[in-house]
Design a protein around this motif. Structure first.
Motif, short mmCIF file in Angstrom:
data_model
loop_
_atom_site.label_atom_id
_atom_site.label_comp_id
_atom_site.label_asym_id
_atom_site.label_seq_id
_atom_site.Cartn_x
_atom_site.Cartn_y
_atom_site.Cartn_z
N GLY A 1 2.53 13.99 -0.80
CA GLY A 1 2.08 13.97 -2.18
C GLY A 1 0.71 13.37 -2.42
N THR A 2 -0.11 13.25 -1.37
CA THR A 2 -1.43 12.64 -1.55
C THR A 2 -2.30 13.44 -2.51
N ILE A 3 -2.24 14.76 -2.41
CA ILE A 3 -3.09 15.60 -3.25
C ILE A 3 -2.66 15.48 -4.72
N ASP A 4 -1.36 15.56 -4.96
CA ASP A 4 -0.87 15.40 -6.34
C ASP A 4 -1.17 14.01 -6.88
N TRP A 5 -1.08 13.02 -6.01
CA TRP A 5 -1.37 11.64 -6.41
C TRP A 5 -2.82 11.50 -6.87
N LEU A 6 -3.73 12.08 -6.11
CA LEU A 6 -5.14 12.04 -6.51
C LEU A 6 -5.37 12.79 -7.81
N GLY A 7 -4.73 13.96 -7.94
CA GLY A 7 -4.89 14.75 -9.16
C GLY A 7 -4.37 14.03 -10.39
N ASN A 8 -3.23 13.37 -10.25
CA ASN A 8 -2.66 12.64 -11.39
C ASN A 8 -3.53 11.46 -11.79
N LEU A 9 -4.14 10.81 -10.80
CA LEU A 9 -5.06 9.72 -11.12
C LEU A 9 -6.22 10.22 -11.97
N MET B 1 0.85 -1.19 0.00
CA MET B 1 0.00 0.00 0.00
C MET B 1 0.89 1.25 0.00
N SER B 2 0.62 2.19 -0.92
CA SER B 2 1.42 3.40 -1.01
C SER B 2 1.17 4.30 0.20
N ILE B 3 2.13 5.19 0.47
CA ILE B 3 2.00 6.11 1.59
C ILE B 3 0.80 7.03 1.38
N GLN B 4 0.52 7.38 0.11
CA GLN B 4 -0.62 8.25 -0.18
C GLN B 4 -1.94 7.58 0.21
N LEU B 5 -2.06 6.30 -0.14
CA LEU B 5 -3.28 5.57 0.21
C LEU B 5 -3.37 5.36 1.72
N VAL B 6 -2.22 5.17 2.38
CA VAL B 6 -2.21 5.02 3.84
C VAL B 6 -2.79 6.27 4.51
N VAL C 1 -4.90 8.45 3.25
CA VAL C 1 -6.34 8.55 2.99
C VAL C 1 -7.11 7.63 3.93
N VAL C 2 -6.63 6.39 4.09
CA VAL C 2 -7.30 5.44 4.98
C VAL C 2 -7.22 5.93 6.43
N ALA C 3 -6.08 6.48 6.82
CA ALA C 3 -5.92 6.97 8.19
C ALA C 3 -6.88 8.11 8.48
N LEU C 4 -7.05 9.03 7.53
CA LEU C 4 -7.98 10.14 7.75
C LEU C 4 -9.40 9.63 7.92
N ALA C 5 -9.78 8.65 7.10
CA ALA C 5 -11.11 8.06 7.23
C ALA C 5 -11.29 7.41 8.60
N LEU C 6 -10.24 6.74 9.10
CA LEU C 6 -10.33 6.10 10.41
C LEU C 6 -10.44 7.12 11.53
N VAL C 7 -9.75 8.25 11.38
CA VAL C 7 -9.85 9.31 12.40
C VAL C 7 -11.30 9.75 12.56
N PHE C 8 -11.98 9.98 11.44
CA PHE C 8 -13.38 10.40 11.50
C PHE C 8 -14.26 9.28 12.06
N LEU C 9 -14.02 8.06 11.64
CA LEU C 9 -14.85 6.94 12.08
C LEU C 9 -14.71 6.72 13.59
#
Length: 439
Positions: free
Chosen positions: A315-323, A1-6, A8-16
């Motif tokens: 680089g999570t934001i750039d990663w999402l944008g490039n996708l 799992m890439s650091i960018q995806l990590v 995103v998952v961590a932020l979702a877990l914080v809210f949950l």
């Protein structure tokens, strides 16, 4: 799992986790930033702390401390009375006065957080005194700031138009401003009726009835007055003396406005300076003000923004944008870029997002498959209307200045509204501006 995806998952877990368990979301976000930063990103604690929003912290503390002093010595009450008299006791007009004033401030060049920082405490004073839904008051102030924020001489407008010019894209600054203003005005009409506007109109229309009954000497006056005493119409004017503390506080508030809007001084430090001077001048009226600062809100906002800063660094934001830009359909890519702008801007700097995402859209905008003007307008609106999120500076200021005991309720309300805008704004702007192929 890439650091960018990590991340995103961590932020979702914080809210949950913070939703289902009694754990403070801000503290949880700080822990997540520490764990993800050190274990997965190889950052030092200095790197992690570098993402702490010191400017936002100073703004929240400085503004709420200053207006806690103003509230404690009665200055805010005097300002409330003056505005209520100015609108003839028509309580339904007060949120719209706040909308227009905030829009005017940002349209002539005020930074959006600065305008909200000045108007939100006063607007929330009205909400407290006249039983106006704080969600209604807060959202109209935030929408007003966004409505004026894209004028050709405003900060947002200058940034967007500058980025567009550097990338040699077609632009229409006037259309950008008008589109943003009309969109926010229409959104505010919806807000007004969703959050109690009809009740405010009924209260305002009841005032002539009281006057007529009073003229006839009817005993029903007592009943009507009692029903409205919680905030329906203007209360009988009390001739309160203008004290020394009131005078110094009004001078301080004027200094904050002039310093922030004319001399472009930092809002937070200017507010802290004024608050400190007032504390020195009148220690007695200011001693309880520090306890009125919304410290849980400060912890919450700063924790989330610190984690989002980590996402930006890895680089999570750039990663999402490039996708998104790899998608074959330009129309689908356009709506997804608007959605990314909305979601990220709900947690981070709208200014930064506008400067980062417009260049991402340049390749397919130059291809001519999507209208450049319409795309830029859609992205600008989608990234700014989510400033109502409690994790943005504007939303955080509204939460921090909410009536006592309602901070958590306003926080939840703004979170629901802000996240709903993350979904609604990209779709609405896509339909209105991108699909027709403007520009």
């Amino acid at each position: 799992m890439s650091i960018q995806l990590v991340t995103v998952v961590a932020l979702a877990l914080v809210f949950l986790i913070a939703t289902v368990l009694p754990v403070h979301m801000g503290a949880l976000a700080f822990v997540a930033a520490f764990v993800i930063g050190t274990v997965f990103a190889g950052e030092s604690t200095d790197d992690i702390v570098s993402g702490f929003p010191g400017d936002l912290f100073v703004i929240l503390v400085g503004v709420t401390l200053l207006f806690a002093i103003a509230k404690g010595n009665g200055t805010v009450d005097r300002l409330v009375r003056l505005v209520v008299r100015a609108v003839g006791g028509r309580i339904a007009l007060i949120p719209w006065v706040m909308f227009v004033v905030t829009a005017a401030l940002t349209a002539v060049g005020a930074v959006v957080p600065a305008a909200v920082a000045i108007i939100a405490p006063i607007g929330m004073g009205f909400a407290r005194r006249y039983s106006i839904n704080p969600m209604l008051m807060g959202l109209l102030i935030i929408n007003g700031a966004s409505a004026g924020g894209f004028s050709p001489i405003s900060i947002f407008g200058s940034i967007v138009n500058g980025v567009v010019a550097r990338d040699n894209l077609p632009s229409d600054p006037g259309l950008l401003f008008v589109s943003s203003f009309v969109f926010n005005l229409a959104l505010s009409v919806v807000v007004f009726f969703v959050f109690g506007g009809r009740e405010l109109i009924r209260r305002s229309s009841a005032k002539p009835k009281i006057a007529a009954l009073a003229h006839s000497g009817s005993s029903a006056v007592t009943t009507l007055t009692g029903a409205l005493s919680s905030g329906g119409t203007e209360e009988p004017e009390e001739r309160l003396p203008l004290t020394r503390d009131h005078v110094f506080t009004l001078i301080g508030l004027a200094a904050l406005a002039v310093g922030a809007l004319v001399f472009k001084l930092d809002v937070g430090f200017t507010a802290l300076t004024v608050a400190t001077v007032l504390s020195l001048v009148s220690p007695g009226s200011a001693k309880a003000a520090v306890g009125e600062v919304a410290w849980p809100t400060v912890l919450l906002i700063c924790g989330i923004v610190t984690f989002v800063s980590l996402m930006e660094r890895v680089g999570t934001i750039d990663w999402l944008g490039n996708l998104v830009t790899r998608i074959g359909s330009p129309l689908l890519a356009a709506i997804l870029i608007c959605a990314i702008g909305a979601v990220v801007s709900a947690f981070a700097s709208t200014t930064g997002i506008l400067g980062a995402l417009i260049p991402l859209a340049v390749p397919f905008l130059l291809a001519g498959e999507v209208g450049a003007v319409g795309m830029i307008i859609a992205l600008a609106i989608s990234s700014s209307v989510v400033d109502s999120s409690p994790f943005s500076t504007s939303g955080a200021l509204v939460v921090a200045n909410a009536p006592a005991g309602q901070n958590d309720k306003v926080f939840r309300g703004l979170m629901i509204w802000g996240f709903s805008m993350c979904a609604i704004a990209p779709i609405a702007t896509w339909l209105l501006f991108i699909l027709p192929g403007w520009g």
